[in-house]
Design an enzyme around this catalytic site. Structure first.
Site, PDB file in Angstrom:
ATOM      1  N   HIS A 183      46.072  -5.543 -29.511  1.00 51.28           N
ATOM      2  CA  HIS A 183      45.324  -6.740 -29.116  1.00 51.28           C
ATOM      3  C   HIS A 183      46.221  -7.739 -28.379  1.00 51.28           C
ATOM      4  CE1 HIS A 183      41.298  -6.105 -30.806  1.00 51.28           C
ATOM      5  NE2 HIS A 183      41.915  -5.382 -31.728  1.00 51.28           N
ATOM      6  N   ASP A 190      37.360  -5.633 -29.473  1.00 54.09           N
ATOM      7  CA  ASP A 190      36.498  -5.053 -30.496  1.00 54.09           C
ATOM      8  C   ASP A 190      35.077  -5.487 -30.189  1.00 54.09           C
ATOM      9  OD1 ASP A 190      38.717  -4.053 -31.884  1.00 54.09           O
ATOM     10  OD2 ASP A 190      38.982  -5.958 -32.934  1.00 54.09           O
ATOM     11  N   GLU A 239      38.218   4.005 -35.236  1.00 59.90           N
ATOM     12  CA  GLU A 239      37.678   2.672 -34.952  1.00 59.90           C
ATOM     13  C   GLU A 239      36.733   2.758 -33.746  1.00 59.90           C
ATOM     14  OE1 GLU A 239      41.399  -0.043 -36.603  1.00 59.90           O
ATOM     15  OE2 GLU A 239      40.760  -0.264 -34.522  1.00 59.90           O
ATOM     16  N   HIS A 242      36.779  -0.339 -31.237  1.00 59.26           N
ATOM     17  CA  HIS A 242      37.960  -0.858 -30.534  1.00 59.26           C
ATOM     18  C   HIS A 242      38.108  -0.138 -29.199  1.00 59.26           C
ATOM     19  CE1 HIS A 242      42.349  -2.286 -30.510  1.00 59.26           C
ATOM     20  NE2 HIS A 242      42.322  -1.367 -29.560  1.00 59.26           N
TER      21      HIS A 242
HETATM   22 ZN   LIG Z   1      40.693  -3.751 -32.459  1.00 58.68          ZN
END
Ligand SMILES: [Zn+2]
Length: 268
Positions: A183, A190, A239, A242
């Site tokens: 990030h 996200d 994830e 993401h």
């Molecule tokens: Zn993330």
């Protein structure tokens, strides 16, 4: 309380004011998985992911036996932090204090309205994200952005708090060192949807939005950065929320060949 419970408590305390919505109903016995899925942002920082309690038990013993091994564990500093092809992970960090110079707030819906640095992305990625959201809208889907840029300083604060309160070995196991969060590149976002109450959890993949994202993100230059079944390679749990901007060409190659970014850059 188990050691793991204590860790979760640490995580919860660190989560702080911007995560209040999950605090009251979150029992300490809740699985790490649940926690992580609910709040990827902080849990990547604090509790981390795949390595579950048995790893902690193992590591604790190992740490006592050979503490020097953890301290010597090298993390490479990337030499291309401003490239959209930069590879950042637990072994590869951004230079200390690195902050992208071209951060902007993409014109897409967020699940919160206040100003926050986490709305930002680098200019090129932000423009691509806007196109991706347009594409989703045309498919009558309701994507919502949740979290983009995260500063070195914020990550450092979290990490150092963990070192102070839990010791370095545990901090290293359960928090990302400053500079190792993707990030911080300004190239990740996200995303979520109302169907999962704007949370970051695996069930997002079962929504129409999650399915569309997996199948179409590459057309806009994004990859699902932490795919299912590649946890050992990426170092992170699946994830589906993401996404990471790498440009259309690389994203399409990664999508077509079901690679991770790690595999893409190390393939023969
Ligand atoms: Zn993330």
């Amino acid at each position: 309380m188990s050691k793991y419970g204590l860790l979760l408590l640490t995580a919860i305390l660190l989560i702080g004011c911007n995560q209040q919505e999950i605090l009251p109903s979150l029992p300490l016995t809740t699985s790490a998985k649940h926690l992580e899925d609910k709040q990827e942002i902080e849990l990547v920082d604090v509790v981390v992911q795949k390595e579950s309690d048995e790893v902690l038990e193992d590591k604790t013993t190992e740490t006592e036996d050979k503490p020097e091994q953890i301290e010597k564990d090298p993390i490479l500093v990337v030499d291309n932090p401003t490239s959209v092809e930069v590879l950042v992970n637990k072994q590869r960090k951004l230079p200390d204090g690195y902050s992208p110079k071209d951060l902007v707030v993409p014109n897409v819906p967020f699940y919160f309205s206040e100003d926050d640095p986490k709305k930002k992305m680098r200019k090129e990625a932000a423009a691509a994200l806007e196109k991706l959201f347009k594409g989703a809208e045309q498919a009558q889907l309701d994507l919502v952005a949740a979290s983009g840029y995260r500063s070195y300083e914020r990550q450092k604060t979290i990490y150092e708090y963990n070192v102070t309160t839990r010791g370095q070995a545990v901090a290293d196991k359960y928090s990302a060192r400053p500079g190792t969060s993707e990030h911080q590149t300004g190239l990740a976002m996200d995303v979520t949807t109302a169907q999962v109450a704007f949370s970051l959890e695996e069930t997002f993949r079962q929504t129409n939005e999650g399915e569309w994202l997996e199948q179409n993100a590459h057309s806009y230059g994004f990859v699902i950065r932490y795919p299912k079944g590649k946890e050992e390679i990426t170092g992170y749990s699946y994830e589906p929320w993401h996404i990471r901007y790498v440009g259309k060409s690389i994203a399409t190659e990664i999508y077509d060949q079901s690679l991770t970014l790690e595999e893409y850059f190390t393939r023969e």
